[in-house]
Design a protein around this motif. Structure first.
Motif, PDB file in Angstrom:
ATOM      1  N   GLY A   1       1.021  -0.983   0.184  1.00 50.87           N
ATOM      2  CA  GLY A   1      -0.241   0.007   0.002  1.00 50.87           C
ATOM      3  C   GLY A   1       0.906   0.868  -0.159  1.00 50.87           C
ATOM      4  O   GLY A   1       1.682   1.381   0.399  1.00 50.87           O
ATOM      5  N   GLU A   2       0.322   1.880  -0.215  1.00 47.26           N
ATOM      6  CA  GLU A   2       0.635   3.796  -0.160  1.00 47.26           C
ATOM      7  C   GLU A   2       1.520   4.096   1.212  1.00 47.26           C
ATOM      8  O   GLU A   2       0.871   3.817   2.257  1.00 47.26           O
TER       9      GLU A   2
ATOM     10  N   HIS B   1       9.226   9.874  -3.900  1.00 46.49           N
ATOM     11  CA  HIS B   1       7.694  10.533  -3.787  1.00 46.49           C
ATOM     12  C   HIS B   1       7.324   9.688  -5.502  1.00 46.49           C
ATOM     13  O   HIS B   1       6.263   9.525  -5.271  1.00 46.49           O
ATOM     14  N   ASN B   2       8.089   8.570  -5.605  1.00 40.81           N
ATOM     15  CA  ASN B   2       8.078   7.677  -6.368  1.00 40.81           C
ATOM     16  C   ASN B   2       8.031   6.255  -6.672  1.00 40.81           C
ATOM     17  O   ASN B   2       8.066   5.368  -7.247  1.00 40.81           O
TER      18      ASN B   2
ATOM     19  N   LEU C   1       6.630   3.932  -4.714  1.00 42.57           N
ATOM     20  CA  LEU C   1       6.049   2.730  -4.794  1.00 42.57           C
ATOM     21  C   LEU C   1       5.634   2.533  -5.920  1.00 42.57           C
ATOM     22  O   LEU C   1       5.743   1.394  -6.603  1.00 42.57           O
TER      23      LEU C   1
ATOM     24  N   ARG D   1       5.995  -0.749  -7.971  1.00 40.57           N
ATOM     25  CA  ARG D   1       4.774  -1.582  -8.963  1.00 40.57           C
ATOM     26  C   ARG D   1       4.946  -2.024 -10.288  1.00 40.57           C
ATOM     27  O   ARG D   1       3.992  -2.903 -10.233  1.00 40.57           O
TER      28      ARG D   1
ATOM     29  N   GLY E   1      -4.014  -3.444  -0.172  1.00 41.28           N
ATOM     30  CA  GLY E   1      -3.306  -1.501   0.507  1.00 41.28           C
ATOM     31  C   GLY E   1      -2.870  -1.067   1.939  1.00 41.28           C
ATOM     32  O   GLY E   1      -2.696  -0.499   2.358  1.00 41.28           O
TER      33      GLY E   1
ATOM     34  N   PRO F   1       0.534  -0.881   4.125  1.00 41.15           N
ATOM     35  CA  PRO F   1       2.187  -0.049   3.903  1.00 41.15           C
ATOM     36  C   PRO F   1       2.943  -1.412   4.015  1.00 41.15           C
ATOM     37  O   PRO F   1       2.634  -2.237   4.927  1.00 41.15           O
TER      38      PRO F   1
ATOM     39  N   TYR G   1       6.921   1.856   6.418  1.00 40.92           N
ATOM     40  CA  TYR G   1       6.498   2.515   6.409  1.00 40.92           C
ATOM     41  C   TYR G   1       5.402   3.258   7.695  1.00 40.92           C
ATOM     42  O   TYR G   1       3.846   4.564   7.994  1.00 40.92           O
TER      43      TYR G   1
END
Length: 290
Positions: A54-55, A76-77, A79, A83, A101, A103, A107
């Motif tokens: 997840g985020e 910032h990128n 994840l 993926r 979802g 993390p 995190y």
């Protein structure tokens, strides 16, 4: 005498699909990618579900930022990169990639802020995650219309907290009557003490006789090619093992001389014995190997 498990492709329940549960985006390809490739070749449409995919939070801890920096990932990128790596690897293996979802441990607040904590005991505040994992998994499978034939989860070699949690999820699924196998966590099984820990975990949680899955050279090459898709992770994962392809081959060749083997162990059930569990899965046949 050992036992082998084979598929009966004539069974009308062939729409059932094997579901591999990964703690993180690379764990299934690393640990049992050859088995996934073999199942895909047989038309069984394997599924790989990343449990902690997840985020991340908007504000990262210093430990999470360090983990990104070590792997050359942008905060910032990270994840999105992970993926895309997963999609590429799953395509090579012939699997469908999905994720929940929740993390990654790095995190989840300040519970794990060092390697000692990350590879130690599950934080007391996180036991409720098992309920969340089970609910999220059930929801995803229902939404995707996937009927699991069986599950595969990590044994937990290396003791990463996320690997422990996914094994615990497997034990819960097993208690609900599902057939759940455990795979040996790579690369941890090749590190010092890894084989001893594998033996201890199998003794504690599993039936002792493994499902010995013999791979062709092509299946192993697919596993190696899939692992290579995780470019952000390779330098860290193989820092003590040398060339990735050679390390994977060593792992596959160490079980039986002259053969390429991956192994799965059946998680024990408090309700049913091993033979009863197999009897309730009609397209898994058990026979002696001479």
């Amino acid at each position: 005498m050992s036992v082998t498990y084979e598929y009966d492709m004539r069974n009308p329940k062939a729409n059932l699909r094997p579901v591999f549960l990964a703690p993180h985006y690379d764990d299934v390809a690393l640990s049992c990618g050859g088995t996934v490739a073999l199942l895909a070749e047989r038309g069984l449409r394997p599924v790989i579900i990343t449990c902690f995919g997840g985020e991340p939070p908007a504000t990262l801890s210093a430990f999470a930022r360090f983990q990104h920096q070590w792997r050359g990932l942008d905060d910032h990128n990270a994840l999105a990169v992970r993926r895309q790596e997963e999609r590429s690897a799953a395509t090579l293996l012939g699997a469908e990639p999905l994720w929940l979802g929740l993390p990654d441990a790095i995190y989840r607040g300040d519970h794990y802020q060092s390697d000692a904590e990350l590879f130690g005991a599950i934080h007391p505040d996180e036991w409720s995650l098992l309920d969340e994992l089970e609910q999220a998994l059930t929801s995803l499978l229902d939404k995707a219309g996937i009927q699991p034939a069986w599950y595969a989860v990590p044994l937990g070699i290396g003791n990463h907290v996320d690997h422990q949690l996914v094994r615990l999820l497997g034990q819960r699924l097993r208690a609900h009557g599902q057939v759940v196998w455990s795979y040996e966590d790579f690369p941890y099984v090749l590190l010092p003490g890894g084989e001893d820990q594998r033996h201890a975990l199998v003794t504690q949680y599993c039936e002792q006789t493994p499902w010995m899955i013999e791979l062709s050279a092509e299946h192993l090459e697919r596993r190696i090619a899939a692992i290579a898709c995780y470019e952000s992770q390779l330098a860290v994962i193989f820092r003590d093992l040398g060339d990735p392809a050679e390390a994977v081959k060593r792992a596959a060749q160490r079980v039986r001389q002259g053969q390429l083997i991956e192994r799965l162990w059946l998680l024990r059930s408090r309700v049913k014995e091993h033979s009863e569990a197999i009897a309730h899965v009609p397209w898994l046949l058990s026979q002696p190997e001479h």
